[in-house]
Design an enzyme around this catalytic site. Structure first.
Site, PDB file in Angstrom:
ATOM      1  N   ILE A  16       1.062   1.233  -1.125  1.00 34.49           N
ATOM      2  CA  ILE A  16       0.508   2.588  -0.924  1.00 34.49           C
ATOM      3  C   ILE A  16       1.699   3.509  -0.738  1.00 34.49           C
ATOM      4  O   ILE A  16       2.426   3.409   0.256  1.00 34.49           O
ATOM      5  CB  ILE A  16      -0.414   2.694   0.306  1.00 34.49           C
ATOM      6  CG1 ILE A  16      -1.695   1.891   0.092  1.00 34.49           C
ATOM      7  CG2 ILE A  16      -0.776   4.167   0.564  1.00 34.49           C
ATOM      8  CD1 ILE A  16      -2.752   2.112   1.144  1.00 34.49           C
ATOM      9  N   ASP A  17       1.928   4.354  -1.708  1.00 36.70           N
ATOM     10  CA  ASP A  17       2.966   5.358  -1.540  1.00 36.70           C
ATOM     11  C   ASP A  17       2.261   6.610  -1.014  1.00 36.70           C
ATOM     12  O   ASP A  17       1.220   7.015  -1.554  1.00 36.70           O
ATOM     13  CB  ASP A  17       3.633   5.642  -2.891  1.00 36.70           C
ATOM     14  CG  ASP A  17       4.756   6.653  -2.754  1.00 36.70           C
ATOM     15  OD1 ASP A  17       5.509   6.569  -1.763  1.00 36.70           O
ATOM     16  OD2 ASP A  17       4.876   7.537  -3.629  1.00 36.70           O
ATOM     17  N   ASP A  34       5.254  -0.244  -4.594  1.00 36.89           N
ATOM     18  CA  ASP A  34       4.895   0.473  -3.373  1.00 36.89           C
ATOM     19  C   ASP A  34       3.372   0.355  -3.288  1.00 36.89           C
ATOM     20  O   ASP A  34       2.644   0.998  -4.052  1.00 36.89           O
ATOM     21  CB  ASP A  34       5.330   1.940  -3.447  1.00 36.89           C
ATOM     22  CG  ASP A  34       5.307   2.593  -2.077  1.00 36.89           C
ATOM     23  OD1 ASP A  34       4.530   2.123  -1.218  1.00 36.89           O
ATOM     24  OD2 ASP A  34       6.061   3.569  -1.874  1.00 36.89           O
ATOM     25  N   GLU A  71       7.559  -2.873  -0.700  1.00 35.87           N
ATOM     26  CA  GLU A  71       7.834  -2.218   0.594  1.00 35.87           C
ATOM     27  C   GLU A  71       7.468  -3.076   1.802  1.00 35.87           C
ATOM     28  O   GLU A  71       8.204  -3.110   2.786  1.00 35.87           O
ATOM     29  CB  GLU A  71       7.071  -0.887   0.686  1.00 35.87           C
ATOM     30  CG  GLU A  71       7.386  -0.184   2.003  1.00 35.87           C
ATOM     31  CD  GLU A  71       6.682   1.146   2.183  1.00 35.87           C
ATOM     32  OE1 GLU A  71       5.936   1.580   1.296  1.00 35.87           O
ATOM     33  OE2 GLU A  71       6.893   1.746   3.255  1.00 35.87           O
ATOM     34  N   ASP A  78       9.860   3.952  -4.233  1.00 34.60           N
ATOM     35  CA  ASP A  78       9.327   5.317  -4.098  1.00 34.60           C
ATOM     36  C   ASP A  78       9.510   6.136  -5.375  1.00 34.60           C
ATOM     37  O   ASP A  78       9.031   7.283  -5.434  1.00 34.60           O
ATOM     38  CB  ASP A  78      10.012   6.048  -2.941  1.00 34.60           C
ATOM     39  CG  ASP A  78       9.397   5.674  -1.593  1.00 34.60           C
ATOM     40  OD1 ASP A  78       8.179   5.440  -1.553  1.00 34.60           O
ATOM     41  OD2 ASP A  78      10.143   5.614  -0.593  1.00 34.60           O
ATOM     42  N   THR A  83       1.567   6.853   2.556  1.00 39.78           N
ATOM     43  CA  THR A  83       0.632   6.336   3.579  1.00 39.78           C
ATOM     44  C   THR A  83       0.143   7.471   4.489  1.00 39.78           C
ATOM     45  O   THR A  83      -1.018   7.483   4.902  1.00 39.78           O
ATOM     46  CB  THR A  83       1.298   5.223   4.410  1.00 39.78           C
ATOM     47  OG1 THR A  83       1.764   4.224   3.505  1.00 39.78           O
ATOM     48  CG2 THR A  83       0.341   4.573   5.389  1.00 39.78           C
ATOM     49  N   ASP A 110      -2.243  -1.050   3.052  1.00 38.71           N
ATOM     50  CA  ASP A 110      -0.893  -1.262   2.495  1.00 38.71           C
ATOM     51  C   ASP A 110      -0.677  -2.765   2.262  1.00 38.71           C
ATOM     52  O   ASP A 110      -0.221  -3.183   1.195  1.00 38.71           O
ATOM     53  CB  ASP A 110       0.192  -0.762   3.460  1.00 38.71           C
ATOM     54  CG  ASP A 110       0.166   0.744   3.673  1.00 38.71           C
ATOM     55  OD1 ASP A 110       1.126   1.432   3.275  1.00 38.71           O
ATOM     56  OD2 ASP A 110      -0.824   1.257   4.248  1.00 38.71           O
TER      57      ASP A 110
HETATM   58  N1  LIG Z   1      12.602  11.004   6.509  1.00 37.26           N
HETATM   59  C1  LIG Z   1      12.236  10.746   5.271  1.00 37.26           C
HETATM   60  N2  LIG Z   1      12.802  11.401   4.238  1.00 37.26           N
HETATM   61  C2  LIG Z   1      12.425  11.158   2.964  1.00 37.26           C
HETATM   62  N3  LIG Z   1      11.477  10.274   2.621  1.00 37.26           N
HETATM   63  C3  LIG Z   1      10.878   9.591   3.604  1.00 37.26           C
HETATM   64  C4  LIG Z   1      11.197   9.784   4.969  1.00 37.26           C
HETATM   65  N4  LIG Z   1      10.441   8.971   5.702  1.00 37.26           N
HETATM   66  C5  LIG Z   1       9.664   8.294   4.824  1.00 37.26           C
HETATM   67  N5  LIG Z   1       9.938   8.668   3.568  1.00 37.26           N
HETATM   68  C6  LIG Z   1       9.380   8.161   2.313  1.00 37.26           C
HETATM   69  O1  LIG Z   1       8.554   9.135   1.720  1.00 37.26           O
HETATM   70  C7  LIG Z   1       7.527   8.452   1.047  1.00 37.26           C
HETATM   71  C8  LIG Z   1       6.379   9.361   0.780  1.00 37.26           C
HETATM   72  O2  LIG Z   1       6.826  10.361  -0.056  1.00 37.26           O
HETATM   73  P1  LIG Z   1       6.128  11.770  -0.134  1.00 37.26           P
HETATM   74  O3  LIG Z   1       6.734  12.622   0.902  1.00 37.26           O
HETATM   75  O4  LIG Z   1       6.488  12.218  -1.524  1.00 37.26           O
HETATM   76  O5  LIG Z   1       4.682  11.546   0.060  1.00 37.26           O
HETATM   77  C9  LIG Z   1       7.200   7.327   1.987  1.00 37.26           C
HETATM   78  O6  LIG Z   1       6.601   6.309   1.271  1.00 37.26           O
HETATM   79  P2  LIG Z   1       5.431   5.412   1.987  1.00 37.26           P
HETATM   80  O7  LIG Z   1       4.306   6.323   2.290  1.00 37.26           O
HETATM   81  O8  LIG Z   1       5.168   4.441   0.906  1.00 37.26           O
HETATM   82  O9  LIG Z   1       6.058   4.804   3.189  1.00 37.26           O
HETATM   83  C10 LIG Z   1       8.558   6.927   2.538  1.00 37.26           C
HETATM   84  O10 LIG Z   1       9.169   5.883   1.811  1.00 37.26           O
HETATM   85 MG   LIG Z   2       6.529   5.064  -0.646  1.00 37.42          MG
HETATM   86 MG   LIG Z   3       4.277   2.616   0.901  1.00 39.18          MG
HETATM   87 MG   LIG Z   4       5.741   3.183   4.201  1.00 35.33          MG
END
Ligand SMILES: Nc1ncnc2c1ncn2[C@@H]1O[C@H](COP(=O)(O)O)[C@@H](OP(=O)(O)O)[C@H]1O
Ligand SMILES: [Mg+2]
Ligand SMILES: [Mg+2]
Ligand SMILES: [Mg+2]
Length: 403
Positions: A187-188, A185, A122, A337, A190, A98
Site C-alpha cells: 500500500i503506497d 509497495d 516495504e 515508492d 498508507t 499493508d
Molecule cells: N518524511 C518523508 N519524506 C518523504 N517521503 C516520506 C516521508 N515519510 C514517508 N514517506 C514516504 O512517502 C510515501 C507516500 O508518498 P506520498 O506522500 O506521495 O503519498 C510513503 O509510502 P507508504 O505510504 O508506502 O509508507 C513513504 O514511503
Molecule cells: Mg510507499
Molecule cells: Mg507502503
Molecule cells: Mg509505509
C-alpha cells in the site's frame, strides 16, 4: 544396450553411470558430448530470449496480483477500524491491509509464474512474529483466505499463519544491479488509505537494475480525468489499473475489468496551462518549495495534492503535467515508492528525474541515490521546469524569505 538402459532407470543413476563409464567408454563418450551440446544450445536460447523478453506472462501475473491485492485493501478500507492501524519503528503507519496485500501479491506471483519469487518490498514479518501480534496475524490470515476464496482462481487449502509470514518475507530481497527482482509497495500512501483518500498497490519488475514493467492499482482514483481541484468532474466511478512494459506503452483499464486504453502524458508546452501534483502530506514534500517553482515557471493552477503513486498514474493519462517531490534534507527515497510509477509515466511519453535532471537509478539496492528531489513532466516542459527547480533551490539555500 537395452538391458543397460532398463537397469539405468531402475537403480541408482550415479552407480549405473559409473558402471557404464568403466565398462562401455566408447558408448558413453558420444552420449556425453551430445548431451553437453544440447545443454549449451538450450542455455544460449534461454539467455538470448531473456534479452528480448516480451514480459507478457510476468505482466499478466503482476496485473492479477495487484488487482487481487486491491480487492483485499478495499475490503479493509470499507470497515477500517483504528485497531487495524499500527505504528512501525519509524512511527509510520502500517495496517493489516499493508501486510495482507504484500502476502497476497507474493502468493499470486508464485502461483502464476511457477517459480521462486524474490521481491524488494516495504513490509516484513518482524512485528507480526511478536506474541502480542497473534490476533492481528490471525486477522490478516483470515482476510487473505477470504480474498483468495471469493476470487475463485486458486483452489488451494487455506493458508496458515506461518504461510502468510513466509509469503511476506519473500519481500526481503535487497535488489541491486543484477538479476530479476520484483519491487512492491503493498500500500503506497498508507496515510491516504487510513484517511479514506488515494492509495496504490505498486508492483514493478527489475531486470539487471532496470525497470521492465510496472503496475499501479489505484482503487480510489476516478476513471475519468481529475480536475485541478483533485476532483473528477461528473463521473464518480473509481478504480484504475495502470500498467506498462518496456517498449510497450502505458495502458489503463478499470479494476472492475474494462478494455485497455493507451495513455499519453499531457503534451502542453505552456506552463500557464499546466497543473501540478504534489504529496497531500506536507511532511513528505515541501509545499512551499513546489509553490515557488510553479510560480517561477508561470503555472497558474493551484496544486493538486494527492497521496501515493496515483499521482504518476494521473500524470501518465494527462490529468496534470508536472509532479514535484521535495522531501526534507536527509530523507532517502525507497525504490518501491517510485519504480512502478516511473515506468507508467515514461512509457506514456513522460520523463522522471532527480532535481539535477539525472534519470532515476533503480540499480543501487533499496534506496534511490538522488540529488535533492524528484521531478516528473513531459519532454517539452522538462528543460524549463528543471531551470525553475535549480533557481528556486538556489534561492532557498540563500535563505530567500518566501521559502
Ligand atoms: N518524511 C518523508 N519524506 C518523504 N517521503 C516520506 C516521508 N515519510 C514517508 N514517506 C514516504 O512517502 C510515501 C507516500 O508518498 P506520498 O506522500 O506521495 O503519498 C510513503 O509510502 P507508504 O505510504 O508506502 O509508507 C513513504 O514511503
Ligand atoms: Mg510507499
Ligand atoms: Mg507502503
Ligand atoms: Mg509505509
Amino acid at each position: 544396450m537395452a538391458s543397460s538402459m532398463l537397469a539405468f532407470s531402475g537403480s541408482s543413476t550415479l552407480q549405473q553411470l559409473h558402471l557404464l563409464c568403466t565398462t562401455k567408454p566408447n558408448l558413453i563418450k558420444p552420449l556425453f558430448t551430445a548431451a553437453t551440446a544440447l545443454c549449451t544450445r538450450r542455455r544460449a536460447v534461454v539467455s538470448s530470449s531473456s534479452s528480448s523478453m516480451s514480459y507478457d506472462r510476468e505482466l499478466s501475473a503482476a496485473k492479477k496480483a495487484a488487482s487481487l491485492a486491491a480487492t483485499l485493501c478495499q475490503r479493509v478500507q470499507k470497515v477500517l477500524l483504528q485497531s487495524d492501524v499500527h505504528s512501525k519503528s519509524d512511527e509510520s503507519p502500517v495496517t493489516v491491509a499493508d501486510y495482507g496485500s504484500q502476502a497476497l501479491v507474493s502468493f499470486v506471483l508464485e502461483k502464476e509464474l511457477h517459480t521462486e519469487v524474490t521481491m524488494v518490498a516495504e513490509e516484513d514479518s518482524a512485528d507480526l512474529r511478536n506474541e502480542g501480534a497473534n490476533e492481528t496475524l490471525e486477522r490478516i490470515t483470515k482476510l487473505i483466505n477470504e480474498t483468495i476464496s471469493s476470487d475463485g482462481t486458486y483452489s488451494v487449502p487455506p493458508l496458515s499463519s506461518e504461510d502468510v509470514l513466509t509469503a511476506i518475507d519473500r519481500g526481503n530481497s535487497e535488489g541491486g544491479p543484477s538479476g530479476r527482482h520484483w519491487v512492491l509497495d503493498p500500500i503506497d500512501g498508507t496515510k491516504g488509505f487510513v484517511r479514506g483518500d488515494q492509495y496504490a498497490i505498486a508492483l514493478a519488475l527489475l531486470e539487471d537494475g532496470k525497470v521492465v514493467l510496472g503496475v499501479l492499482a489505484c482503487p480510489n482514483l476516478p476513471l475519468s480525468p481529475i480536475g485541478s481541484h483533485g476532483q473528477s468532474s461528473l463521473q464518480k466511478e473509481v478504480g484504475c489499473l495502470f500498467y506498462a512494459k518496456v517498449g510497450g506503452g502505458t495502458h489503463m483499464e478499470s479494476l472492475a475489468g474494462s478494455s485497455p486504453v493507451k495513455m499519453h502524458v499531457c503534451a502542453t508546452e505552456d506552463p500557464a496551462e499546466a497543473s501540478f501534483f504534489e504529496s497531500f502530506e506536507a511532511a513528505h514534500s515541501s509545499h512551499d518549495l513546489s509553490n515557488a517553482i510553479a510560480s517561477k515557471l508561470g503555472v497558474r493552477a493551484p496544486p493538486v495534492r494527492m497521496d501515493s503513486q496515483a499521482k504518476y498514474g494521473a500524470l501518465a493519462r494527462g490529468d496534470g503535467a508536472i509532479y514535484l517531490r521535495f522531501p526534507r534534507k536527509g530523507y532517502r527515497e525507497k525504490i518501491w515508492d517510485h519504480a512502478a510509477g516511473c515506468i507508467v509515466v515514461t512509457e506514456a511519453g513522460g520523463v522522471a528525474s532527480d532535481a539535477a535532471g539525472n534519470p532515476l537509478d533503480f540499480s543501487k539496492g533499496k534506496f534511490l541515490n538522488l540529488d535533492t528531489g524528484i521531478v516528473v513532466s513531459n519532454q517539452k516542459l522538462m528543460p524549463s521546469l528543471l531551470k525553475a527547480v535549480r533557481d528556486s533551490l538556489n534561492e532557498a539555500s540563500r535563505g530567500t524569505p518566501s521559502l
